[in-house]
Design a protein around this motif. Structure first.
Motif, mmCIF file in Angstrom:
data_model
loop_
_atom_site.group_PDB
_atom_site.id
_atom_site.type_symbol
_atom_site.label_atom_id
_atom_site.label_comp_id
_atom_site.label_asym_id
_atom_site.label_seq_id
_atom_site.Cartn_x
_atom_site.Cartn_y
_atom_site.Cartn_z
ATOM 1 N N GLN A 285 23.611 -9.969 13.674
ATOM 2 C CA GLN A 285 22.171 -9.918 13.909
ATOM 3 C C GLN A 285 21.430 -9.374 12.699
ATOM 4 O O GLN A 285 20.366 -9.869 12.323
ATOM 5 N N ILE B 65 21.355 -12.069 10.027
ATOM 6 C CA ILE B 65 20.387 -13.115 10.354
ATOM 7 C C ILE B 65 18.961 -12.627 10.101
ATOM 8 O O ILE B 65 18.112 -13.366 9.594
ATOM 9 N N THR B 66 18.693 -11.362 10.425
ATOM 10 C CA THR B 66 17.360 -10.801 10.200
ATOM 11 C C THR B 66 17.020 -10.765 8.722
ATOM 12 O O THR B 66 15.907 -11.109 8.313
ATOM 13 N N VAL C 7 18.250 -12.673 6.321
ATOM 14 C CA VAL C 7 18.086 -14.037 5.809
ATOM 15 C C VAL C 7 16.747 -14.628 6.232
ATOM 16 O O VAL C 7 16.082 -15.322 5.472
ATOM 17 N N SER C 8 16.311 -14.338 7.460
ATOM 18 C CA SER C 8 15.080 -14.927 7.981
ATOM 19 C C SER C 8 13.835 -14.272 7.401
ATOM 20 O O SER C 8 12.801 -14.911 7.280
ATOM 21 N N THR C 9 13.891 -12.994 7.013
ATOM 22 C CA THR C 9 12.709 -12.310 6.486
ATOM 23 C C THR C 9 12.503 -12.541 5.009
ATOM 24 O O THR C 9 11.377 -12.541 4.524
ATOM 25 N N LEU D 109 10.304 -15.547 4.159
ATOM 26 C CA LEU D 109 8.958 -15.303 4.665
ATOM 27 C C LEU D 109 8.156 -14.492 3.668
ATOM 28 O O LEU D 109 7.011 -14.793 3.363
#
Length: 281
Positions: free
Chosen positions: A193, A196-197, A199-201, A204
């Motif tokens: 988790q 994933i956080t 990589v996703s931020t 952005l």
């Protein structure tokens, strides 16, 4: 369908006593599952359990689920049910808690045994599917029971208490191993988790920065844009400031004259056209 833990005296057992008392006999089978039964023994009891688990397995098979394979380890201490590859103990059925064992004479692939659960004290019927060894596995459990009973008589019952203590410790070890596995899986989930956080931020933030940069460029370009005509160009990179005492200084005129315009800006007013103020005393 009925076979208890007894064997005729004129027939011999399949394994040596040492194999079951000092080691164990392994078998591979498919595990249909376990279900609670009302009685600790009985042909009709296990027949109903087999029918129930077969029906449940048929539904799961129609959904694409396969019957799980297990490894059985049979000894005078009980029957262990393990996952074949990881060797993780799924169930540890102590021999003194097993009250009934049978193989199905109408379906030679099926064999069962009833064991009293150590925690809930409920009787559970375990059902297995073995293509070639159903009857042999049933006889091996019967031989283990026979050897354990003889050992009980020879030790005057002391050996049973020792086995209970050992079984309790084994159960505790199994619970700790299960808890350890669950904690490892939980830590792995948290790490996934977090990854994933991150990589996703990151993209952005990059997109926001690019957007802000683009907005800043649009703002700076529109600041100098004229609505009536072509965009003027202001060049201040060639402005030179000279000292007051310099011969080239124009500060005495009270003006700071910018360099000539390259983009159509109006020319500065000539210094001759600026009237000098007169001071009257």
């Amino acid at each position: 369908m009925n076979r208890a833990f007894s064997r005729k005296k004129d027939k011999t057992w399949m394994h040596t006593p040492e194999a079951l008392s000092k080691h164990y006999i392994p078998y591979n089978a498919k595990f249909l599952g376990s279900t609670e039964v009302e009685q600790p023994k009985g042909t009709e009891v296990v027949r109903d359990a087999v029918r129930k688990l077969k029906f449940a397995r048929h539904i799961k098979k129609s959904e694409g689920q396969k019957i799980p394979k297990v490894e059985l380890q049979i000894s005078i201490y009980g029957v262990k049910i393990l996952e074949p590859k990881t060797k993780e103990v799924q169930h540890n059925c102590q021999l003194h808690r097993i009250s009934f064992c049978a193989d199905d004479k109408t379906d030679k692939r099926i064999f069962t045994f009833i064991c009293k659960d150590s925690e809930s004290n409920k009787h559970l019927c375990y059902v297995f599917d073995s293509e070639k060894c159903a009857e042999e596995i049933t006889l091996t459990i019967g031989q283990a029971f026979n050897l354990a009973y003889r050992k009980f008589l020879e030790s005057g019952g002391k050996d049973v208490e020792t086995r209970k203590q050992i079984a309790g410790l084994q159960k505790r070890i199994q619970d700790l191993e299960t808890e350890n596995t669950e904690l490892k899986n939980r830590v792995q989930d948290l790490e996934n988790q977090l990854r994933i956080t991150q990589v996703s931020t990151s993209p952005l933030l990059h997109k926001m920065s690019a957007h802000e940069q683009h907005a800043s460029q649009r703002c700076s370009s529109s600041f100098w844009r004229s609505s009536d005509g072509p965009s003027p160009c202001l060049n201040i990179s060639s402005i030179t400031v000279t000292p007051v005492n310099s011969a080239d200084s124009r500060l005495s005129l009270g003006l700071l004259i910018p360099p000539p315009s390259k983009c159509g800006l109006p020319k500065p007013i000539s210094e001759r056209s600026i009237p000098r103020p007169h001071v009257t005393f």
